[in-house]
Enzyme design. Structure first.
Site, PDB file in Angstrom:
ATOM      1  N   ARG A  69       0.819  -1.221   0.000  1.00 52.66           N
ATOM      2  CA  ARG A  69       0.000   0.000   0.000  1.00 52.66           C
ATOM      3  C   ARG A  69       0.853   1.272   0.000  1.00 52.66           C
ATOM      4  O   ARG A  69       0.491   2.265  -0.627  1.00 52.66           O
ATOM      5  CB  ARG A  69      -0.927  -0.016   1.227  1.00 52.66           C
ATOM      6  CG  ARG A  69      -1.931   1.116   1.205  1.00 52.66           C
ATOM      7  CD  ARG A  69      -3.017   0.898   2.238  1.00 52.66           C
ATOM      8  NE  ARG A  69      -4.036   1.927   2.162  1.00 52.66           N
ATOM      9  CZ  ARG A  69      -4.405   2.681   3.184  1.00 52.66           C
ATOM     10  NH1 ARG A  69      -3.825   2.522   4.370  1.00 52.66           N
ATOM     11  NH2 ARG A  69      -5.359   3.577   3.040  1.00 52.66           N
ATOM     12  N   HIS A  73       0.342   4.504  -2.498  1.00 53.02           N
ATOM     13  CA  HIS A  73       0.118   5.882  -2.034  1.00 53.02           C
ATOM     14  C   HIS A  73       1.281   6.806  -2.384  1.00 53.02           C
ATOM     15  O   HIS A  73       1.100   8.014  -2.523  1.00 53.02           O
ATOM     16  CB  HIS A  73      -0.164   5.896  -0.528  1.00 53.02           C
ATOM     17  CG  HIS A  73      -1.558   5.468  -0.195  1.00 53.02           C
ATOM     18  ND1 HIS A  73      -2.239   5.897   0.922  1.00 53.02           N
ATOM     19  CD2 HIS A  73      -2.426   4.660  -0.848  1.00 53.02           C
ATOM     20  CE1 HIS A  73      -3.455   5.360   0.939  1.00 53.02           C
ATOM     21  NE2 HIS A  73      -3.589   4.597  -0.112  1.00 53.02           N
ATOM     22  N   ASN A 101      -3.682   8.889   4.615  1.00 54.27           N
ATOM     23  CA  ASN A 101      -2.499   8.244   5.203  1.00 54.27           C
ATOM     24  C   ASN A 101      -2.466   8.262   6.723  1.00 54.27           C
ATOM     25  O   ASN A 101      -1.973   7.316   7.347  1.00 54.27           O
ATOM     26  CB  ASN A 101      -1.220   8.936   4.681  1.00 54.27           C
ATOM     27  CG  ASN A 101      -1.063   8.786   3.177  1.00 54.27           C
ATOM     28  OD1 ASN A 101      -1.545   7.818   2.586  1.00 54.27           O
ATOM     29  ND2 ASN A 101      -0.399   9.747   2.552  1.00 54.27           N
ATOM     30  N   HIS A 201      -6.295  -5.959  -2.262  1.00 51.87           N
ATOM     31  CA  HIS A 201      -7.099  -6.105  -1.042  1.00 51.87           C
ATOM     32  C   HIS A 201      -7.374  -7.576  -0.722  1.00 51.87           C
ATOM     33  O   HIS A 201      -8.208  -7.873   0.116  1.00 51.87           O
ATOM     34  CB  HIS A 201      -8.409  -5.318  -1.163  1.00 51.87           C
ATOM     35  CG  HIS A 201      -8.212  -3.824  -1.115  1.00 51.87           C
ATOM     36  ND1 HIS A 201      -9.245  -2.918  -1.211  1.00 51.87           N
ATOM     37  CD2 HIS A 201      -7.093  -3.078  -0.950  1.00 51.87           C
ATOM     38  CE1 HIS A 201      -8.765  -1.682  -1.132  1.00 51.87           C
ATOM     39  NE2 HIS A 201      -7.457  -1.743  -0.983  1.00 51.87           N
TER      40      HIS A 201
HETATM   41  C1  HEM Z   1      -9.280   1.365  -5.944  1.00 55.65           C
HETATM   42  C2  HEM Z   1      -9.143   2.286  -5.026  1.00 55.65           C
HETATM   43  C3  HEM Z   1      -8.697   1.995  -3.634  1.00 55.65           C
HETATM   44  C4  HEM Z   1      -9.315   2.411  -2.494  1.00 55.65           C
HETATM   45  C5  HEM Z   1     -10.570   3.254  -2.411  1.00 55.65           C
HETATM   46  C6  HEM Z   1      -8.573   1.868  -1.385  1.00 55.65           C
HETATM   47  C7  HEM Z   1      -8.874   2.087  -0.064  1.00 55.65           C
HETATM   48  C8  HEM Z   1      -8.264   1.453   0.999  1.00 55.65           C
HETATM   49  C9  HEM Z   1      -8.627   1.647   2.381  1.00 55.65           C
HETATM   50  C10 HEM Z   1      -9.682   2.618   2.866  1.00 55.65           C
HETATM   51  C11 HEM Z   1      -7.865   0.814   3.122  1.00 55.65           C
HETATM   52  C12 HEM Z   1      -7.912   0.644   4.642  1.00 55.65           C
HETATM   53  C13 HEM Z   1      -7.278   1.823   5.322  1.00 55.65           C
HETATM   54  C14 HEM Z   1      -7.515   1.858   6.810  1.00 55.65           C
HETATM   55  O1  HEM Z   1      -8.443   1.224   7.320  1.00 55.65           O
HETATM   56  O2  HEM Z   1      -6.757   2.562   7.487  1.00 55.65           O
HETATM   57  C15 HEM Z   1      -7.005   0.107   2.228  1.00 55.65           C
HETATM   58  C16 HEM Z   1      -6.080  -0.835   2.599  1.00 55.65           C
HETATM   59  C17 HEM Z   1      -5.200  -1.431   1.732  1.00 55.65           C
HETATM   60  N1  HEM Z   1      -5.047  -1.121   0.395  1.00 55.65           N
HETATM   61 FE1  HEM Z   1      -6.305  -0.051  -0.729  1.00 55.65          FE
HETATM   62  N2  HEM Z   1      -7.529   1.137  -1.860  1.00 55.65           N
HETATM   63  C18 HEM Z   1      -7.545   1.199  -3.224  1.00 55.65           C
HETATM   64  C19 HEM Z   1      -6.616   0.653  -4.086  1.00 55.65           C
HETATM   65  C20 HEM Z   1      -5.496  -0.025  -3.660  1.00 55.65           C
HETATM   66  C21 HEM Z   1      -4.376  -0.362  -4.515  1.00 55.65           C
HETATM   67  C22 HEM Z   1      -4.236   0.057  -5.970  1.00 55.65           C
HETATM   68  C23 HEM Z   1      -3.498  -1.059  -3.751  1.00 55.65           C
HETATM   69  C24 HEM Z   1      -2.160  -1.631  -4.126  1.00 55.65           C
HETATM   70  C25 HEM Z   1      -1.863  -2.061  -5.333  1.00 55.65           C
HETATM   71  C26 HEM Z   1      -4.067  -1.159  -2.426  1.00 55.65           C
HETATM   72  C27 HEM Z   1      -3.523  -1.855  -1.376  1.00 55.65           C
HETATM   73  C28 HEM Z   1      -4.046  -1.900  -0.101  1.00 55.65           C
HETATM   74  C29 HEM Z   1      -3.559  -2.788   0.929  1.00 55.65           C
HETATM   75  C30 HEM Z   1      -2.507  -3.869   0.747  1.00 55.65           C
HETATM   76  C31 HEM Z   1      -4.269  -2.479   2.093  1.00 55.65           C
HETATM   77  C32 HEM Z   1      -4.062  -3.091   3.490  1.00 55.65           C
HETATM   78  C33 HEM Z   1      -2.926  -2.338   4.171  1.00 55.65           C
HETATM   79  C34 HEM Z   1      -2.579  -2.813   5.563  1.00 55.65           C
HETATM   80  O3  HEM Z   1      -3.121  -3.779   6.071  1.00 55.65           O
HETATM   81  O4  HEM Z   1      -1.713  -2.145   6.170  1.00 55.65           O
HETATM   82  N3  HEM Z   1      -5.266  -0.501  -2.401  1.00 55.65           N
HETATM   83  N4  HEM Z   1      -7.258   0.530   0.934  1.00 55.65           N
END
Ligand code: HEM
Ligand SMILES: *[C@@H]1O[C@H](CO)[C@@H](O)[C@H](O)[C@H]1NC(C)=O
Ligand SMILES: *[C@@H]1O[C@H](CO)[C@@H](O)[C@H](O)[C@H]1NC(C)=O
Length: 328
Positions: A69, A73, A101, A201
């Protein structure tokens, strides 16, 4: 003396012109990144990054997700330039504390650890931006996903932008499908890239505050899944805001197709997850990825490489930071 040489045939002029255009075109879209960028200057970079990521992920599986992630970002805000890694100071507000973030992205200590080890083997050579790209790939591989050659040669920014990180370039989880498509399109990524990348995800976690509205108010959600999530995410805002739930309810630490299968079963955790399979234009792609691991993997890799190409600093722009948290 004698006859002067014949004028060059016109086609060679045209050919040269096209060639020059091609070179200019390719350098502006994919910059000068290459997979062998450090082959002479730091051949040990890959083994050094990988062993550090490996030990961090062994300690905590979620860290693999957090590193993936961080790369996303970083790349979506002014390109893949390590800007997300810069700490705020009394006179400078960077990206770390911006809405998408703050209290959410993590893994900075692991990046510091990688950087310190890489500096030992090749001081002043490898950028923090490239470390993020390699660490993201290694994380995916360690959690069982696809492998690929990472393009390198990015340099580090000397600054970061709080306002750019807050401007919506990173789409919020409340986005509609067309907002998601538009946000990725603005970065040169297609709807297909967006859906494939959302497959990240399949690993990692989200906070209650992010998915509360979905599990209490949305109707396109499996009722037993919603109930299970409600048990550790109280309805009232403020309480339990930081309680975590896995983004993939089935295999939270494996990089697989279960994320897409969950969407078919209305078990997407975020609004922005389930919207990818909700009667719209991306339904068929979600269906394909849910049952075709190879197609998902190859589209994910293509999209990760495209994402890594977003406006990097190259050549003599930017710098190679000594410490990822501050400019030199
Ligand atoms: C399509 C639009 C996307 C949205 C709206 C989105 C939104 C989010 C949100 C809201 C979270 C949780 C944050 C939290 O609860 O603090 C999250 C977690 C995550 N996102 Fe996305 N995301 C998107 C695309 C992506 C992309 C493109 C990637 C990587 C290629 C990605 C990888 C991740 C990962 C791996 C997590 C878990 C991180 C952790 O456990 O520390 N996301 N995302
Ligand atoms: C970031 O989160 C901290 C801790 O919750 C909070 O005190 C701070 O105001 C937040 N920063 C911004 C810019 O919202
Ligand atoms: C659900 O929707 C209602 C009506 O719009 C709203 O008042 C309430 O705050 C929402 N609940 C959650 C948990 O988002």
């Amino acid at each position: 003396m004698g006859a002067s040489p014949p004028p060059p045939p016109p086609f060679s002029v045209v050919f040269m012109f096209v060639l020059v255009l091609c070179i200019m075109g390719s350098s502006s879209t994919s910059a000068q990144l290459s997979t062998n960028f450090y082959s002479k200057s730091c051949p040990k970079v890959f083994s050094t990054v990988k062993s550090t990521v490996q030990s961090a992920v062994s300690k905590e599986r979620r860290m693999g997700a957090s590193l993936v992630r961080l790369f996303f970002h970083d790349c979506f805000v002014n390109g893949c330039d390590g800007s997300i890694l810069l700490d705020d100071t009394s006179s400078f507000k960077g990206e770390k504390t911006a809405g998408p973030n703050n209290n959410s992205v993590r893994g900075f200590n692991v990046v510091d650890d990688i950087k310190a080890k890489v500096e030992k083997v090749c001081p002043g050579v490898v950028s923090c931006a490239d470390i993020l790209a390699i660490a993201a790939r290694d994380s995916v591989v360690i959690l069982g996903g696809p492998d690929w050659d990472v393009k390198l040669g990015r340099r580090d920014s000397k600054t970061a932008s709080f306002s750019a990180a807050n401007s919506g370039v990173i789409p919020p989880p409340t986005s509609t499908l067309s907002q998601l498509i538009n946000r990725f399109q603005a970065k040169g990524l297609s709807a297909k890239d967006m859906v494939a990348l959302s497959g990240a995800h399949t690993i990692g976690k989200a906070r209650c505050i992010i998915f509360r509205a979905r599990i209490y108010n949305e109707t396109n959600i499996d009722s037993s899944f919603a109930k299970a999530r409600q048990s550790s995410c109280p309805r009232t805002s403020g309480s339990g805001d930081n309680n975590l739930a896995p983004l993939d309810v089935v295999t939270p630490n494996s990089f697989d197709t279960n994320y897409f299968q969950n969407l078919l079963n209305q078990k997407g955790l975020l609004h922005s997850d389930q919207i990818l399979f909700n009667g719209g234009s991306t339904d068929s792609l979600v269906k394909t990825y849910s049952s075709h691991t190879k197609t998902f993997y190859s589209d994910f890799v293509t999209a990760m490489i495209k994402m890594g190409d977003i406006t990097p600093l190259t050549g003599s722009s930017g710098e190679i930071r000594k410490n990822c948290r501050r400019p030199n």
